[in-house]
Design an enzyme around this catalytic site. Structure first.
Site, short mmCIF file in Angstrom:
data_model
loop_
_atom_site.label_atom_id
_atom_site.label_comp_id
_atom_site.label_asym_id
_atom_site.label_seq_id
_atom_site.Cartn_x
_atom_site.Cartn_y
_atom_site.Cartn_z
N ARG A 1 0.84 -1.21 0.00
CA ARG A 1 0.00 0.00 0.00
C ARG A 1 0.86 1.25 0.00
O ARG A 1 0.54 2.26 -0.60
CB ARG A 1 -0.93 -0.03 1.20
CG ARG A 1 -2.23 -0.77 0.96
CD ARG A 1 -2.02 -2.19 0.41
NE ARG A 1 -3.27 -2.90 0.24
CZ ARG A 1 -3.87 -3.60 1.20
NH1 ARG A 1 -3.29 -3.74 2.39
NH2 ARG A 1 -5.02 -4.18 0.98
N ASP B 1 -7.14 -14.07 1.43
CA ASP B 1 -8.26 -13.32 2.04
C ASP B 1 -9.07 -12.55 0.99
O ASP B 1 -8.57 -12.19 -0.07
CB ASP B 1 -7.72 -12.33 3.09
CG ASP B 1 -6.68 -11.38 2.51
OD1 ASP B 1 -5.90 -11.81 1.64
OD2 ASP B 1 -6.67 -10.20 2.89
N GLU B 2 -10.31 -12.30 1.35
CA GLU B 2 -11.16 -11.29 0.72
C GLU B 2 -11.31 -11.40 -0.80
O GLU B 2 -11.30 -10.40 -1.51
CB GLU B 2 -10.64 -9.88 1.09
CG GLU B 2 -10.68 -9.64 2.58
CD GLU B 2 -10.23 -8.25 2.99
OE1 GLU B 2 -10.88 -7.67 3.87
OE2 GLU B 2 -9.22 -7.75 2.45
N TRP C 1 -7.42 -13.58 11.45
CA TRP C 1 -7.48 -12.11 11.51
C TRP C 1 -8.90 -11.60 11.75
O TRP C 1 -9.08 -10.56 12.36
CB TRP C 1 -6.91 -11.49 10.23
CG TRP C 1 -7.74 -11.63 8.99
CD1 TRP C 1 -7.81 -12.70 8.17
CD2 TRP C 1 -8.61 -10.64 8.42
NE1 TRP C 1 -8.67 -12.46 7.13
CE2 TRP C 1 -9.17 -11.19 7.25
CE3 TRP C 1 -8.96 -9.33 8.79
CZ2 TRP C 1 -10.07 -10.49 6.45
CZ3 TRP C 1 -9.85 -8.63 7.98
CH2 TRP C 1 -10.40 -9.21 6.83
N TYR D 1 -4.20 -5.20 15.01
CA TYR D 1 -4.12 -4.37 13.81
C TYR D 1 -3.59 -2.98 14.19
O TYR D 1 -4.32 -2.11 14.65
CB TYR D 1 -5.48 -4.31 13.09
CG TYR D 1 -5.62 -5.44 12.08
CD1 TYR D 1 -5.13 -6.71 12.38
CD2 TYR D 1 -6.20 -5.24 10.83
CE1 TYR D 1 -5.23 -7.75 11.46
CE2 TYR D 1 -6.30 -6.28 9.91
CZ TYR D 1 -5.81 -7.53 10.23
OH TYR D 1 -5.89 -8.56 9.32
N PHE D 2 -2.30 -2.82 13.95
CA PHE D 2 -1.63 -1.59 14.37
C PHE D 2 -1.88 -0.45 13.37
O PHE D 2 -1.34 0.64 13.52
CB PHE D 2 -0.12 -1.84 14.54
CG PHE D 2 0.25 -2.57 15.80
CD1 PHE D 2 -0.71 -3.20 16.59
CD2 PHE D 2 1.57 -2.64 16.23
CE1 PHE D 2 -0.38 -3.88 17.75
CE2 PHE D 2 1.93 -3.32 17.39
CZ PHE D 2 0.96 -3.94 18.14
N TRP E 1 -0.88 -2.67 8.37
CA TRP E 1 -1.36 -2.37 7.02
C TRP E 1 -1.06 -0.90 6.73
O TRP E 1 -1.24 -0.03 7.59
CB TRP E 1 -2.86 -2.66 6.91
CG TRP E 1 -3.17 -4.09 7.21
CD1 TRP E 1 -3.71 -4.60 8.36
CD2 TRP E 1 -2.90 -5.22 6.36
NE1 TRP E 1 -3.81 -5.97 8.26
CE2 TRP E 1 -3.33 -6.38 7.06
CE3 TRP E 1 -2.36 -5.37 5.09
CZ2 TRP E 1 -3.22 -7.66 6.51
CZ3 TRP E 1 -2.25 -6.65 4.55
CH2 TRP E 1 -2.68 -7.77 5.26
N GLU F 1 -2.16 1.40 4.24
CA GLU F 1 -2.97 2.32 3.43
C GLU F 1 -2.74 3.77 3.86
O GLU F 1 -2.67 4.68 3.03
CB GLU F 1 -4.46 2.02 3.58
CG GLU F 1 -4.93 0.76 2.90
CD GLU F 1 -4.88 -0.47 3.79
OE1 GLU F 1 -4.12 -0.47 4.78
OE2 GLU F 1 -5.60 -1.44 3.50
C1 ACM Z 1 -6.70 -8.84 6.04
O1 ACM Z 1 -6.70 -7.95 6.89
N1 ACM Z 1 -7.41 -8.73 4.93
C2 ACM Z 1 -5.95 -10.07 6.23
#
Ligand code: ACM
Ligand code: ZN
Length: 773
Positions: free
Chosen positions: A174, A342-343, A409, A434-435, A484, A486
């Site tokens: 990201r 995922d997703e 997760w 999730y930091f 993550w 973003e």
């Molecule tokens: C994730 O947060 N999509 C693994």
């Protein structure tokens, strides 16, 4: 002086020299994070000086000591040396003790020497990290600090980790992070006795690993059109023809260097190569990897739902992925390959002839089973190369082979289910790990993912669910933080989100559960902050912040304000209006009742001084406070503030649009009519507004104010129009409309949303207060 007197005085002088102002240590002086399994403070101390030596018996031990020696030289200016034979005193000896577990160590320090025992290099690494934390915090300094006694207490420490997997995931896709920052992060991981670095190398917004056989993955997939000036989720779709200029990637040589660097510090680097979704960057490079081969650009921001995924029907997809993984496996010695999983939104698979054919020939029931086929096929390949597969918890859907490891997760549910099925599990539940979430109130924090994970919540985490049996617990390998990226575009921003939450997680993962105590940790944290200061780490002081929750008491025309801080028994002090928080603060003990317009300032105090930023808020009573209000169009169900009078409750909203102070409209304008108790003279109306373009919230296109004395005939007294303008984070604005003094009873305020935001969707208008003066 006679001879006897002379001898006695000589002895006294010698004695004084020998016991030279012995520093006496107490438990409070020992602030090791993560807390060791067992520590006993003894009498005495050990002082480092120019003649202190390390005693080693292997080359690897020498390398480990050199790392300590380099840091010691940087901070103290003193060069320590390494020998193979222990002198009579003033040494630190590393001794192999095969009876100790893999990462365990013991450390015994007395007045003359320090002995560190371990069965492996990892144990020595952690023993020396503990030794650094026994020294004054200045040892972390990046330049020489003088006038410090480099002295540690005499202690006996027995220590080992609770979990085998103690990790951090860096999302390089990201936003891209350079090799130098990754190596710096490795240094910091080892200081927290963490041992896994998971590199998220592939995602929609960038492919970050050189693959020699498929060069377009980085030539095309590593670069996107620069839209960094727009909110992540408001960025527009790029044409496949527009060349990307923003991004980067790691060459295979870079990655080998990172792996080797990590290995010396007992850190396993696990590569993640996403599939079948989160791969727009790969499809931008090679459209034939998707079902319908439609060319796309590398997305510059949020993509949802993720429908551009690999085709599971074509064998060429699997051949491509095997090529990629062969190169990946040649770089990373880790026993694991993470394949994401995922997703994936499988709408293309539903209609793709290749995918449908695969479903038929393999006798599958659904596209979920097709994903399961995909994962199992990749796992077979990975296993055939002697490696093990890790995937996000979606890989459980549609069945999974027992050797696969699940990274849980979406809460711990997937992990619990997986462990019960006999899979190994790494816990990364969003709520604790999730930091990328906010760690403090949003008004004080850089833009982050809109969820909240304060330090104390990280500390609360227990990776092993309470209901687990011993056998099931054996399957929980550990946990990791996921960072993550973003909203993380720089090294500084990354450090800010990582620290001090990584310190809390390190203790979750290292220290025995029954030894953990938030109050005790929070005391040691103050020392950790000093270490971070000396090391130049841009850590967050959010845990110092005071947070407030306000509640309107409309009947009594007052506001109740409760102040909080996440540390135990916080010393919160406050002042009103112009008073100085440094000099005149009152200790906060109970909810404050505010009856008139007041500026409230509050801070956490330590040692009678305010620490961190001061909380400031204005409770503003105005001529419409507590008035009757009605709306032509109802406000959105999810954004109701504290009820019908939410816009005249004298309480302001924050940048967090979920804070319970905002009302919202989409599709229709806000059209509010306020009925004052009596005919009143007024001269302005301000509308409190929020913009958060990533969430589809925009300042309105138009705000107008109309007045009436009878509630029937309204006269327009002002109007403000605005055009769309790009913004990144959340913005607050009071839009004020001033007019000639008027005697009125009814006020109509209209805020009309823009028909469409930058992504073409309807926009929300968010309002927290209509201030009438
Ligand atoms: C994730 O947060 N999509 C693994
Ligand atoms: Zn397909």
């Amino acid at each position: 002086m006679n001879r006897l007197k002379y001898i006695i005085s000589c002895l006294l002088i010698a004695l004084c020299f020998a016991c030279k102002e012995d520093k006496v240590f107490t438990e409070a002086d020992i602030n090791i994070i993560p807390k060791p399994k067992a520590l006993q403070l003894n009498k005495g101390s050990f002082e480092f000086n120019d003649n202190t030596v390390f005693v080693v018996s292997t080359e690897a031990q020498k390398t480990i000591c050199n790392s300590f020696i380099n840091q010691f030289k940087t901070a103290t200016g003193i060069s320590l040396s390494i020998v193979n034979e222990a002198p009579s005193n003033n040494f630190i000896a590393l001794k192999t003790d095969d009876s100790l577990a893999a990462e365990a160590y013991t450390l015994n320090a007395n007045n003359t020497n320090v002995n560190i025992s371990a069965s492996s290099d990892a144990g020595f690494i952690y023993g020396l990290e503990t030794l650094l934390q026994l020294l004054p915090t200045e040892i972390e300094s990046t330049e020489v600090v003088t006038n410090i006694e480099w002295i540690i207490p005499a202690v006996s420490i027995t220590d080992e980790p609770r979990f085998k997997h103690r990790g951090l995931m860096l999302d390089l896709s990201r936003h891209f992070f350079e090799k130098s920052y990754i190596k710096q992060t490795i240094d910091r991981l080892v200081k927290h006795k963490m041992n896994v670095l998971h590199l998220h190398l592939v995602d929609d917004q960038g492919w970050r690993i050189e693959i020699k056989k498929h060069p377009k993955l980085t030539e095309v997939g590593a670069w996107r059109v620069n839209q960094e000036d727009a909110a992540w989720n408001a960025r527009t779709t790029n044409s496949p023809d527009e060349k990307g200029t923003y991004g980067g990637f790691l060459t295979q040589a870079d990655l080998r260097e990172i792996v080797a660097y990590a290995e010396e510090k007992n850190i396993e680097v696990i590569p993640e190569i996403e599939m079948p979704a989160h791969v727009s960057s790969a499809i931008a490079a090679y459209p034939e990897l998707s079902c319908f081969e439609k060319p796309i650009g590398v997305p510059s921001g949020g993509v949802w739902p993720i429908t551009d995924i690999y085709c599971a029907g074509k064998d060429s997809t699997f051949e491509f992925l095997e090529d990629v993984l062969l190169e990946v496996m040649a770089i990373f010695p880790s026993e694991y390959i993470h394949i994401g999983g995922d997703e994936a939104t499988k709408t293309n698979w539903e209609v793709c002839p290749h995918c449908q054919k695969r479903i038929k020939t393999e006798g599958l029931e659904s596209v979920e089973e097709l994903q399961s086929y995909f994962v199992k096929r990749m796992e077979k390949f990975i296993n055939s190369k002697g490696k093990k597969l890790i995937g996000w918890d979606e890989i459980l859907e549609g069945g999974l082979s027992p050797k696969a490891t699940v990274m849980s997760w979406r809460g711990t549910k997937g992990g619990i289910e997986a462990a019960k099925q006999g899979h190994d599990v790494i816990m990364t539940p969003e709520a604790y790990c999730y930091f990328n979430f906010y760690q403090g109130p949003q008004n004080e924090e850089p833009t982050a993912f809109n969820a909240y994970l304060p330090l104390n919540k990280v500390y609360e985490f227990n990776p092993v669910p309470e209901e687990f049996t011993e056998d099931q617990a054996q399957h929980i390998l550990g946990a990791q933080a996921n960072l993550w990226a973003e909203f993380i575009a720089s090294d500084d921003a990354s450090e800010y989100m990582m620290f001090p939450r990584l310190a809390a997680l390190s203790e979750v993962l290292w220290s025995p559960q029954d030894q953990r105590n938030w109050e005790d940790f929070s005391k040691r944290l103050f020392t950790q902050f000093k270490r971070y200061d000396y090391a130049g780490i841009n850590y967050a002081k959010s845990a110092y912040l005071v947070t407030a929750s306000a509640k309107a008491d409309i009947e009594n025309n007052s506001v109740k304000l409760a102040l909080k801080n996440e540390f135990p028994n916080p010393d919160i002090r406050y002042v009103f209006n112009d008073d100085s928080i440094e000099n005149n603060a009152t200790k906060y003990t109970d909810t404050l009742t505010i009856n008139e317009t007041t500026i409230v300032k509050a801070s956490l105090f330590k040692d009678n001084k305010p620490v961190g930023k001061t909380y400031v808020d204005t409770i503003k009573f105005h001529k419409a406070s507590g008035s009757k209000i009605s709306f032509a169009h109802p406000y959105h169900d999810n954004y109701q503030a504290d009820g019908i009078q939410g816009l005249v409750n004298s309480i302001r909203g924050s940048k967090n649009f979920h804070d319970g102070q905002w009302q919202a409209w989409i599709g229709n304008p806000m059209e509010a009519t306020i009925t004052l108790d009596n005919i009143t003279e007024i001269e302005s109306v301000s509308v409190g507004l929020l913009e958060n373009q990533g969430a589809g919230i925009y300042f309105p296109e138009m705000v107008e104010v109309l007045l009436s004395s009878d509630g029937k005939t309204f006269e327009k007294v002002g109007e403000v129009k605005s055009t769309l303008s790009k913004s990144t984070g959340a913005l607050l604005k009071d839009l004020k409309i001033t007019f000639n003094k008027s005697e009125v009873k009814f006020i109509k305020v209209i805020a009309k949303p823009h028909d469409a935001g930058f992504k073409g969707n309807n926009t929300f208008v968010f309002v927290d207060e209509i201030i009438v003066e």
